[in-house]
Design a protein around this motif. Structure first.
Motif, PDB file in Angstrom:
ATOM      1  N   SER A 763      57.740  97.881  96.242  1.00 59.80           N
ATOM      2  CA  SER A 763      56.441  97.267  95.973  1.00 59.80           C
ATOM      3  C   SER A 763      55.712  96.931  97.280  1.00 59.80           C
ATOM      4  O   SER A 763      54.504  97.146  97.393  1.00 59.80           O
ATOM      5  N   GLU A 764      56.459  96.443  98.274  1.00 60.70           N
ATOM      6  CA  GLU A 764      55.828  96.122  99.562  1.00 60.70           C
ATOM      7  C   GLU A 764      55.265  97.382 100.216  1.00 60.70           C
ATOM      8  O   GLU A 764      54.168  97.365 100.765  1.00 60.70           O
ATOM      9  N   ARG A 765      56.047  98.473 100.101  1.00 59.48           N
ATOM     10  CA  ARG A 765      55.579  99.730 100.691  1.00 59.48           C
ATOM     11  C   ARG A 765      54.278 100.185 100.022  1.00 59.48           C
ATOM     12  O   ARG A 765      53.328 100.596 100.668  1.00 59.48           O
ATOM     13  N   MET A 766      54.260 100.069  98.735  1.00 54.81           N
ATOM     14  CA  MET A 766      53.086 100.496  97.980  1.00 54.81           C
ATOM     15  C   MET A 766      51.845  99.702  98.382  1.00 54.81           C
ATOM     16  O   MET A 766      50.774 100.261  98.608  1.00 54.81           O
ATOM     17  N   LEU A 767      52.037  98.385  98.499  1.00 55.68           N
ATOM     18  CA  LEU A 767      50.897  97.533  98.833  1.00 55.68           C
ATOM     19  C   LEU A 767      50.496  97.664 100.299  1.00 55.68           C
ATOM     20  O   LEU A 767      49.367  97.305 100.668  1.00 55.68           O
ATOM     21  N   ALA A 768      51.407  98.184 101.129  1.00 59.36           N
ATOM     22  CA  ALA A 768      51.053  98.401 102.531  1.00 59.36           C
ATOM     23  C   ALA A 768      50.312  99.726 102.698  1.00 59.36           C
ATOM     24  O   ALA A 768      49.714  99.981 103.734  1.00 59.36           O
ATOM     25  N   ASN A 769      50.372 100.560 101.667  1.00 59.32           N
ATOM     26  CA  ASN A 769      49.703 101.858 101.707  1.00 59.32           C
ATOM     27  C   ASN A 769      48.193 101.672 101.467  1.00 59.32           C
ATOM     28  O   ASN A 769      47.755 101.382 100.362  1.00 59.32           O
ATOM     29  N   GLU A 770      47.458 101.859 102.555  1.00 57.31           N
ATOM     30  CA  GLU A 770      46.012 101.570 102.464  1.00 57.31           C
ATOM     31  C   GLU A 770      45.319 102.462 101.443  1.00 57.31           C
ATOM     32  O   GLU A 770      44.374 102.053 100.793  1.00 57.31           O
ATOM     33  N   LYS A 771      45.798 103.696 101.340  1.00 55.40           N
ATOM     34  CA  LYS A 771      45.180 104.627 100.407  1.00 55.40           C
ATOM     35  C   LYS A 771      45.305 104.123  98.970  1.00 55.40           C
ATOM     36  O   LYS A 771      44.359 104.165  98.201  1.00 55.40           O
ATOM     37  N   PHE A 772      46.510 103.632  98.634  1.00 55.79           N
ATOM     38  CA  PHE A 772      46.734 103.116  97.284  1.00 55.79           C
ATOM     39  C   PHE A 772      45.829 101.923  97.017  1.00 55.79           C
ATOM     40  O   PHE A 772      45.141 101.858  95.995  1.00 55.79           O
ATOM     41  N   VAL A 773      45.802 100.987  97.958  1.00 52.88           N
ATOM     42  CA  VAL A 773      45.007  99.767  97.761  1.00 52.88           C
ATOM     43  C   VAL A 773      43.520 100.093  97.646  1.00 52.88           C
ATOM     44  O   VAL A 773      42.801  99.498  96.847  1.00 52.88           O
ATOM     45  N   ALA A 774      43.081 101.100  98.428  1.00 56.57           N
ATOM     46  CA  ALA A 774      41.645 101.424  98.409  1.00 56.57           C
ATOM     47  C   ALA A 774      41.261 102.242  97.180  1.00 56.57           C
ATOM     48  O   ALA A 774      40.163 102.098  96.642  1.00 56.57           O
ATOM     49  N   ASN A 775      42.167 103.115  96.697  1.00 56.41           N
ATOM     50  CA  ASN A 775      41.766 104.064  95.655  1.00 56.41           C
ATOM     51  C   ASN A 775      42.181 103.704  94.233  1.00 56.41           C
ATOM     52  O   ASN A 775      41.542 104.133  93.282  1.00 56.41           O
ATOM     53  N   ALA A 776      43.263 102.935  94.099  1.00 57.09           N
ATOM     54  CA  ALA A 776      43.713 102.615  92.744  1.00 57.09           C
ATOM     55  C   ALA A 776      42.751 101.625  92.096  1.00 57.09           C
ATOM     56  O   ALA A 776      42.006 100.923  92.789  1.00 57.09           O
ATOM     57  N   ALA A 777      42.758 101.610  90.770  1.00 56.51           N
ATOM     58  CA  ALA A 777      41.918 100.649  90.052  1.00 56.51           C
ATOM     59  C   ALA A 777      42.323  99.231  90.450  1.00 56.51           C
ATOM     60  O   ALA A 777      43.514  98.967  90.655  1.00 56.51           O
ATOM     61  N   PRO A 778      41.349  98.337  90.595  1.00 62.60           N
ATOM     62  CA  PRO A 778      41.653  96.967  91.039  1.00 62.60           C
ATOM     63  C   PRO A 778      42.738  96.294  90.197  1.00 62.60           C
ATOM     64  O   PRO A 778      43.593  95.582  90.741  1.00 62.60           O
ATOM     65  N   GLU A 779      42.733  96.565  88.859  1.00 62.17           N
ATOM     66  CA  GLU A 779      43.733  95.889  88.040  1.00 62.17           C
ATOM     67  C   GLU A 779      45.136  96.442  88.273  1.00 62.17           C
ATOM     68  O   GLU A 779      46.127  95.740  88.088  1.00 62.17           O
ATOM     69  N   VAL A 780      45.222  97.697  88.722  1.00 63.65           N
ATOM     70  CA  VAL A 780      46.533  98.275  89.031  1.00 63.65           C
ATOM     71  C   VAL A 780      47.098  97.616  90.289  1.00 63.65           C
ATOM     72  O   VAL A 780      48.275  97.234  90.357  1.00 63.65           O
ATOM     73  N   VAL A 781      46.232  97.439  91.304  1.00 65.78           N
ATOM     74  CA  VAL A 781      46.658  96.793  92.547  1.00 65.78           C
ATOM     75  C   VAL A 781      47.049  95.348  92.260  1.00 65.78           C
ATOM     76  O   VAL A 781      48.103  94.858  92.697  1.00 65.78           O
ATOM     77  N   GLU A 782      46.235  94.681  91.476  1.00 65.52           N
ATOM     78  CA  GLU A 782      46.509  93.283  91.122  1.00 65.52           C
ATOM     79  C   GLU A 782      47.842  93.179  90.371  1.00 65.52           C
ATOM     80  O   GLU A 782      48.665  92.300  90.641  1.00 65.52           O
ATOM     81  N   GLY A 783      48.075  94.128  89.458  1.00 66.08           N
ATOM     82  CA  GLY A 783      49.319  94.153  88.692  1.00 66.08           C
ATOM     83  C   GLY A 783      50.524  94.321  89.612  1.00 66.08           C
ATOM     84  O   GLY A 783      51.569  93.701  89.426  1.00 66.08           O
ATOM     85  N   GLU A 784      50.386  95.169  90.628  1.00 65.11           N
ATOM     86  CA  GLU A 784      51.482  95.411  91.571  1.00 65.11           C
ATOM     87  C   GLU A 784      51.767  94.139  92.379  1.00 65.11           C
ATOM     88  O   GLU A 784      52.918  93.791  92.619  1.00 65.11           O
ATOM     89  N   ARG A 785      50.710  93.429  92.765  1.00 71.67           N
ATOM     90  CA  ARG A 785      50.910  92.172  93.510  1.00 71.67           C
ATOM     91  C   ARG A 785      51.674  91.162  92.662  1.00 71.67           C
ATOM     92  O   ARG A 785      52.563  90.462  93.154  1.00 71.67           O
TER      93      ARG A 785
END
Ligand SMILES: [Zn+2]
Ligand SMILES: [Zn+2]
Length: 800
Positions: A763-785
């Motif tokens: 999960s930390e790796r995913m959230l450190a991936n700028e591409k994921f944070v910038a491109n995924a839907a906001p609720e997906v990023v929020e869900g991962e956090r």
């Protein structure tokens, strides 16, 4: 209460009670801020689709939410006469008996249509009721009822007096089958395979030729020029010369015009103002004649000489043969292009020049553009504002006359001398010469000319009624994206012109449901879903819930899965309420004495705040998800299970009923029937839930919003791995009441820690991936956090 909740019967009973008790009724004299939704009037030509149900569900959710919050609410019902659509539908029915509309005569048709109206109008209103839509049915309007009719006449005369309505010969989209003009918006474009023919036009001075490419060789007979782009080097020297049109051997000029596409064909365009919209405009600007060789039946007319009476295909072949014999046919190639068809009967549209009635749009469009640019009308999703503005900024004259018998007849009368008298009702004599021999214009108005008045004609305009004063402007308009131009735009400019205010503050463009395979739903293609397939087995509440659940995207697929989820939610709520009632009814009052009681009150209050924000932002999908979670997980699984051992205490039950009451209120706008049915079974009821006040904020318990975190963490770990972590006090008590652990609780702690560490890393790796944070839907990023936070908490609880 029955052990099992069955919506059948219960829902219809409440629909009847609410309506009979006047709880849907709007009262212009009552206090409160107003909230007004004009439900888009469905066409009288058919019954409702599942798409209509989606629209009604979100509107009714908003309406019920506002009503409970004390707004003076009007939810306006009505239906539309739907000119060409009804005309075509009746035509199809009559065709089965070998008759046509015109065989009935104008009076006969009127009689026929009246029967039709009674049949379909009733069906539509009963379908509205069946979904629980809290429309004020007493106010049902029809776009052809007497008062509405006179409003339309006033609008016509108003525009005429402004000088913006005129009769003129211009090119129109003509449906040869319905025998009527169509507006640009009533034409559907589809790609078709065709043949592009390259034909040589000899220069009149014998010095060579110009080659043009055409898909419609029959129209060569009506050519009046060749046009080239002024910047096109290839043809610079030809401008001003003359060419000879094949077959008719007419000399016509070569002209230069910016509208010519250099890349199409040879870059030289044959100009046929009589049969092509762009050519028509070029022709008007260059003062060219407008020849017509195709008649209103779509066949070659008398002007086509020896080709008269042929189809365009036959005539085209004759022209090409003629050219080939003389060495003027260069080549033919396959060509795929977009072709306009009548939206109603799918016949290929024929562009023809003919006299029609028009509205000049420039002055109407300007304030309607400003209204959206300045944010007085907001579009949701926002990108549709651009769609609207692009159209409005490039608007063309609006053709408002239709050559059918169903609609508002154009209020223009003509005397034998050809003078025109324009009046709201039939005049006694010609305004110019006094002749009493008047003949009314045969044409009727475009359907959307009348629909444009819907937000105020339904309220009694042009009379100054209390309703008009109170309920205009309205609040929210919901509609599908395909009628932004046809309807939304026209309501905005007519409201601004006639009343001086925008008709609504928000235009909500709702999702368009696809069928389960991802195809467009269409009754004619048999890909639609009949609303009864959902309403009958699952009930209206579950259907409403399921439809709202899928609205997070613009083109969701319909699925019975989300409706089934709605049914489960209704059942769970029913069972929970039944459990409490069987333990003993007592007046609801929040008297919490334990942590889980304060916690549920805090959770419900937090959900209330979140739901308010969701609904205010038209985010129905997240709203219903929250309701599901708070009911299923928080209220039923955690809270009720925790207090079960103490249900014999009166205080505990009083608090539980108070919490249930709040929960029913939050659920009511989405699932009105089951909540009202439970509400009526609760002790000390004085009002109906539909008009019960929306819960006020309750900050008193906010501090305990996370009081169950520890017990819930322990439960997740135990259910997954069998490992029991060290907890004590209330957390332990609640854990044991809810989870009811068995066994020794000696799972593999090390394995569980290892698993969680991996999850945290991932999960930390995913959230450190700028591409994921910038491109995924906001609720997906929020869900991962949130997940990461949960894993860390669980790891901590296991002593890391
Ligand atoms: Zn048609
Ligand atoms: Zn006259």
């Amino acid at each position: 209460m029955d052990p099992l909740y069955r919506p059948q019967g219960v829902e219809q009973r409440w629909q009847q009670i609410w309506e009979e008790e006047g709880l849907y009724a709007a009262d212009p004299d009552a206090p409160g801020d107003t909230f007004v939704v004009m439900h888009p009037p469905p066409n009288i030509s058919g019954s409702l689709t599942i798409g209509h149900c989606l629209q009604l569900s979100l509107e009714d959710t908003l309406v019920r939410w506002h009503r409970m919050r004390g707004f003076n609410t009007l939810f306006q019902p009505g239906y539309d006469h739907a000119g060409i659509s009804t005309w075509a539908a009746i035509g199809r029915t009559l065709a089965q008996e070998g008759r046509s509309q015109r065989d009935l005569g104008r009076d006969g048709f009127d009689a026929y249509v009246q029967e039709w109206l009674e049949r379909y109008g009733g069906t539509i209103m009963s379908q509205f009721r069946r979904l629980g839509a809290s429309l004020d049915y007493r106010r049902t309007r029809f776009t052809m009822d007497e008062r509405y009719y006179s409003a339309v006449m006033r609008w016509f005369v108003h525009l005429y007096e402004r000088g913006w309505i005129y009769r003129a010969s211009r090119i129109v989209n003509w449906c040869p089958r319905d025998r009527t003009a169509l507006s640009d918006l009533e034409v559907e474009h589809e790609d078709e395979d065709d043949t592009l023919s390259y034909v040589r036009y000899p220069l009149a001075d014998g010095s060579g030729h110009v080659t043009i490419a055409t898909v419609r060789p029959a129209t060569i007979l009506a050519d009046v020029a060749i046009a080239v782009h002024p910047g096109d080097e290839r043809y610079r020297d030809l401008v001003g010369k003359e060419v000879v049109v094949p077959f008719v051997e007419r000399r016509v000029p070569v002209i230069a015009d910016e509208r010519v596409e250099r890349e199409f064909g040879t870059g030289a365009l044959k100009v046929t103002p009589g049969h092509d919209p762009t050519d028509f405009e070029i022709g008007r600007d260059h003062g060219l004649p407008e020849l017509a060789v195709i008649g209103p039946h779509g066949l070659m007319n008398d002007a086509a000489g020896e080709l008269a009476g042929l189809t365009q295909e036959e005539a085209g072949l004759r022209v090409l043969e003629w050219a080939a014999e003389r060495g003027l046919l260069e080549k033919r190639e396959n060509y795929r292009h977009s072709v306009g068809h009548c939206q109603r009967c799918h016949t290929r549209v024929e562009p023809l020049v003919m006299p029609q009635w028009w509205v000049a749009m420039d002055e109407l469009a300007a304030p309607a553009i400003a209204a959206v640019k300045e944010g007085r009308v907001r579009f949701t999703p926002e990108r549709f504002a651009r769609v609207y503005l692009d159209w409005m900024e490039n608007i063309r004259p609006w053709c408002i006359s239709r050559q059918i018998w169903w609609g508002h007849r154009i209020p223009v009368w003509c005397c034998p001398d050809g003078h025109l008298t324009v009046a709201e009702s039939e005049p006694q004599a010609c305004a110019e010469c006094g002749s009493a021999e008047l003949r009314q214009e045969e044409d009727v108005l475009d359907t959307w000319f009348s629909s444009a008045l819907y937000p105020f004609a339904t309220l009694g305009w042009p009379e100054e009624t209390p309703e008009l004063a109170r309920y205009y402007p309205g609040s929210v308009l919901t509609t599908a994206r395909d009628i932004i131009f046809l309807w939304v735009a026209r309501m905005i400019f007519s409201g601004l012109e006639l009343i001086g205010e925008e008709p609504f503050a928000d235009a909500l463009i709702h999702s368009t449901l696809l069928n389960p395979d991802g195809r467009r739903m269409s009754r004619t293609l048999g890909t639609g879903i009949d609303p009864e397939e959902a309403l009958e087995p699952y009930g209206a509440d579950a259907t409403r819930y399921g439809l709202l659940k899928v609205t997070s995207s613009q083109d969701p697929r319909f699925s019975f899965g989300t409706i089934e989820e709605g049914r489960k939610l209704a059942n769970k709520l029913w069972n929970a309420s039944r459990l409490l009632l069987m333990a003993g009814a007592v007046a609801p009052e929040a008297r919490p004495s334990s942590i889980e009681e304060r916690w549920i009150l805090a959770r419900i209050d937090a959900t209330r705040a979140e739901l308010d924000a969701d609904l205010a932002g038209f985010d129905f999908a997240h709203g219903v998800e929250r309701l599901y979670h708070v009911t299923f997980d928080d209220f039923c699984d955690w809270y009720l299970e925790s207090i079960k051992p103490r249900l014999d205490e009166e205080d505990v039950r009083a608090t539980a009923f108070a919490a249930l009451e709040q929960l029913l209120k939050l659920l009511h706008p989405v699932m009105p029937h089951v909540t009202e049915e439970i509400w009526t079974n609760l002790p000390s009821r004085e009002t109906r839930l539909i008009v019960a006040p929306w819960p006020d904020p309750q900050p008193a318990f906010a501090a305990d919003l996370h009081a169950l975190d520890e017990a819930q963490t322990a439960a997740r770990i135990y259910r997954r791995s069998g490992v029991r972590i060290e907890i004590g006090g209330d957390s332990l008590r609640i854990f044991e009441a809810v989870v009811r652990p068995t066994g020794d609780g000696q799972g593999d702690v090390e394995a569980e820690r290892g698993r969680l560490r991996k999850e945290v890393e991932r999960s930390e790796r995913m959230l450190a991936n700028e591409k994921f944070v910038a491109n995924a839907a906001p609720e997906v990023v929020e869900g991962e956090r949130e997940k990461l936070e949960q894993y860390r908490a669980e790891l901590d609880a296991l002593g890391n």
